[in-house]
Design a protein around this motif. Sequence first.
Motif, PDB file in Angstrom:
ATOM      1  N   GLU A   1     -32.721  27.735  12.035  1.00  0.00           N
ATOM      2  CA  GLU A   1     -33.148  26.306  12.960  1.00  0.00           C
ATOM      3  C   GLU A   1     -34.636  25.777  12.185  1.00  0.00           C
ATOM      4  O   GLU A   1     -35.645  26.312  12.906  1.00  0.00           O
ATOM      5  CB  GLU A   1     -33.274  25.872  14.450  1.00  0.00           C
ATOM      6  N   PRO A   2     -34.322  24.808  11.011  1.00  0.00           N
ATOM      7  CA  PRO A   2     -35.722  24.227  10.564  1.00  0.00           C
ATOM      8  C   PRO A   2     -37.141  23.597  11.146  1.00  0.00           C
ATOM      9  O   PRO A   2     -37.064  22.909  11.745  1.00  0.00           O
ATOM     10  CB  PRO A   2     -35.379  23.837   9.162  1.00  0.00           C
ATOM     11  N   HIS A   3     -37.968  24.458  10.941  1.00  0.00           N
ATOM     12  CA  HIS A   3     -39.372  23.477  12.442  1.00  0.00           C
ATOM     13  C   HIS A   3     -40.000  22.749  11.310  1.00  0.00           C
ATOM     14  O   HIS A   3     -40.979  23.194  10.116  1.00  0.00           O
ATOM     15  CB  HIS A   3     -40.029  24.322  12.661  1.00  0.00           C
ATOM     16  N   LEU A   4     -39.985  21.417  10.623  1.00  0.00           N
ATOM     17  CA  LEU A   4     -39.878  20.389   9.586  1.00  0.00           C
ATOM     18  C   LEU A   4     -41.578  19.620   9.936  1.00  0.00           C
ATOM     19  O   LEU A   4     -41.697  18.688   9.215  1.00  0.00           O
ATOM     20  CB  LEU A   4     -38.854  19.395   9.618  1.00  0.00           C
TER      21      LEU A   4
ATOM     22  N   ALA B   1     -44.650  24.101   8.843  1.00  0.00           N
ATOM     23  CA  ALA B   1     -43.801  23.088   8.017  1.00  0.00           C
ATOM     24  C   ALA B   1     -43.699  24.042   7.085  1.00  0.00           C
ATOM     25  O   ALA B   1     -42.079  23.816   6.405  1.00  0.00           O
ATOM     26  CB  ALA B   1     -43.768  21.618   8.119  1.00  0.00           C
ATOM     27  N   SER B   2     -43.705  24.537   5.899  1.00  0.00           N
ATOM     28  CA  SER B   2     -43.857  25.118   4.768  1.00  0.00           C
ATOM     29  C   SER B   2     -42.501  25.597   5.326  1.00  0.00           C
ATOM     30  O   SER B   2     -41.106  25.759   3.913  1.00  0.00           O
ATOM     31  CB  SER B   2     -45.091  25.867   4.228  1.00  0.00           C
ATOM     32  N   GLU B   3     -43.040  26.725   6.158  1.00  0.00           N
ATOM     33  CA  GLU B   3     -41.075  27.583   5.663  1.00  0.00           C
ATOM     34  C   GLU B   3     -39.632  27.005   6.637  1.00  0.00           C
ATOM     35  O   GLU B   3     -39.072  27.146   6.234  1.00  0.00           O
ATOM     36  CB  GLU B   3     -41.030  28.491   7.511  1.00  0.00           C
TER      37      GLU B   3
ATOM     38  N   ARG C   1     -46.851  15.374   8.697  1.00  0.00           N
ATOM     39  CA  ARG C   1     -46.861  14.382  10.127  1.00  0.00           C
ATOM     40  C   ARG C   1     -46.092  13.780  10.167  1.00  0.00           C
ATOM     41  O   ARG C   1     -45.269  13.169  11.393  1.00  0.00           O
ATOM     42  CB  ARG C   1     -47.921  13.091  10.076  1.00  0.00           C
ATOM     43  N   ASN C   2     -45.096  13.349   9.537  1.00  0.00           N
ATOM     44  CA  ASN C   2     -43.717  12.909   9.415  1.00  0.00           C
ATOM     45  C   ASN C   2     -42.153  13.661   8.838  1.00  0.00           C
ATOM     46  O   ASN C   2     -42.433  12.708   8.107  1.00  0.00           O
ATOM     47  CB  ASN C   2     -43.421  10.623   8.999  1.00  0.00           C
ATOM     48  N   ALA C   3     -41.439  13.899   9.392  1.00  0.00           N
ATOM     49  CA  ALA C   3     -40.672  15.180   8.506  1.00  0.00           C
ATOM     50  C   ALA C   3     -39.939  13.684   8.271  1.00  0.00           C
ATOM     51  O   ALA C   3     -39.124  14.332   6.821  1.00  0.00           O
ATOM     52  CB  ALA C   3     -39.716  15.816   9.360  1.00  0.00           C
ATOM     53  N   GLY C   4     -39.695  12.607   8.538  1.00  0.00           N
ATOM     54  CA  GLY C   4     -38.576  11.642   7.154  1.00  0.00           C
ATOM     55  C   GLY C   4     -39.399  11.063   6.198  1.00  0.00           C
ATOM     56  O   GLY C   4     -38.516  10.911   4.980  1.00  0.00           O
ATOM     57  N   ARG C   5     -40.754  10.934   6.539  1.00  0.00           N
ATOM     58  CA  ARG C   5     -41.492  10.819   5.976  1.00  0.00           C
ATOM     59  C   ARG C   5     -42.421  11.639   4.592  1.00  0.00           C
ATOM     60  O   ARG C   5     -44.087  11.089   5.026  1.00  0.00           O
ATOM     61  CB  ARG C   5     -41.875   9.503   4.821  1.00  0.00           C
TER      62      ARG C   5
ATOM     63  N   ASN D   1     -40.086  17.179  -1.843  1.00  0.00           N
ATOM     64  CA  ASN D   1     -38.576  16.409  -1.871  1.00  0.00           C
ATOM     65  C   ASN D   1     -37.398  15.512  -1.065  1.00  0.00           C
ATOM     66  O   ASN D   1     -36.995  18.038  -1.278  1.00  0.00           O
ATOM     67  CB  ASN D   1     -38.453  16.276  -3.731  1.00  0.00           C
ATOM     68  N   PRO D   2     -37.580  16.026  -0.052  1.00  0.00           N
ATOM     69  CA  PRO D   2     -35.925  15.606   0.715  1.00  0.00           C
ATOM     70  C   PRO D   2     -34.708  15.713  -0.229  1.00  0.00           C
ATOM     71  O   PRO D   2     -34.141  16.973   0.388  1.00  0.00           O
ATOM     72  CB  PRO D   2     -35.387  14.147   1.821  1.00  0.00           C
TER      73      PRO D   2
END
Length: 532
Positions: free
Chosen positions: A210-213, A218-220, A344-348, A501-502
């Motif tokens: 379960e990644p923490h983004l 956030a790198s891990e 700051r924003n996992a979506g972007r 990159n997503p």
Amino acid sequence: MRELFEHVAVAMIRELIRHCTWRKIDWKKLLFAGAVMSLAGLVIPTFLLTYYWNTSSLPSLINYDSSHQSSNGSTRLNKNLTDAAGLKKLQFVPTTPFVSLNLSMEANERPRVRRRRSKADDGPKLVPPPPRKTVPPRLQRYLQSLSPDEALLYAKREIEHAPLVDNDDESYLYAPVFRNVSIFQRSYELMEMILKVYIYPDGERPIFHEPHLNGIYASEGWFMKLMEANREFVTKDPEKAHLFYLPYSSRQLELALYVPNSHNLRPLSIFLRDYVNMIASKYPFWNRTHGSDHFLVACHDWGPYITTAHKELRDNTIKAICNADLSENFIVGKDVSLPETAIRNAGRPLRNIGGGIRVSQRPVLAFFAGNMHGRVRPKLLKYWHNKDEDMKIYGPLPIRVSRNMTYVQHMKSSKYCICPMGHEVNSPRIVEAIYYECVPVIIADNFVLPFNEVLDWSAFSVTVAEKDIPKLKEILLAIPLRRYLKMLMNAKMVQKHFLWNPRPVRYDLFHMILHSIWYSRLNQIQISQSFQ
């Protein structure tokens, strides 16, 4: 013309009814005939109306303009003849007829098209990397015939005899930022051809899988997310694997097991010890190498400390950690320095990257703002806070200052961005400086920089010893402008290797981390004389 079609249609319907009365109806033929009639009723009026509209509009355009002669009457006539010629070309396009609701609209007037905002505006405009090289079938069969250990031996031998790369201006890999771009490129290509990773399915959420983004750890999480979704390097057959991934999150481990303010990491390290013992008892792969072909990825400051309860996990496993401190059991050549990225924003994740202003318009020599913890930052503030107009050194950025210029704008407007260590040697400001096109100044003794085995950090950053903080401005001003401009250019060119990159692309941050782990595994391989 319209009345003629109506008469024909009525006559055909009457004839159809007369033939069908008191007879057995062939419904297939009836449906086919109906379809043909419907198609003819659509297509024929379309072409006739298009022809009528074009032929009738041409004289009206000419007559309308000639009836309003003026000093520039010839100009209008020529313009309308041009428009009419354009209309004449349109009559051969087999589309539905255009019927204008505004008959006074000029023939050359076009409706406005509203452009949608592109999501690409949220990230840098980067040149895509070249595609992977095709592996010759003969070489592919040879590599598939090798065992995992034999494949690693083959890769190491090939890297030691890497051919020189012709690195011209059009090359995607920018040679000045690498220690040896030929060795890196050959190693990377071999990784793409050979490497297979097995991910242990064991472990319950949220600690595992379960990644923490978001945030500074956030790198891990991003590596875990992209690794588990990968189909290129991941294998379901552990017998074919060259590396084994322990998919836990040090951040999730802290949230699940750490008692706030207890300063006791023992429960976390015991949990990891028991997990590794379970893996070793359930699978044969750990005991085969005592964990030397296994790796973990942890960005929390506690990453190296929570491995201490298991000796083989601490000493043998490849640890990709942000807290790459030489004084804290980090082993160069085996362990991997993981870049710390503040998302700051996992979506972007690429939002606001790039956009540094021109050097001549950067008013600030050096900038830092952040919380006061660790041994270095208070010393930095002591010598440079409110001491010099060229040195914008703060604690947390004051509200009155941020109203005029945000934290990100400060970085984009500064020549140098100061990146002092915090509680530990690592800092997310190093990657932030690269993101915002500011030359990073790293103040952290004993810190092993990310990708240090392949990147030449002196080409795009400045390292200052902690004892030299009082001479910081003097050191920066002593750097010639030409060298500074080269460092700034190199920082921009190395930026693509630090991007999440997503959807991963070649040579981005996901692949650079994986390559460092691959390269570390190769360092453990000894080539015997028979393989020379």
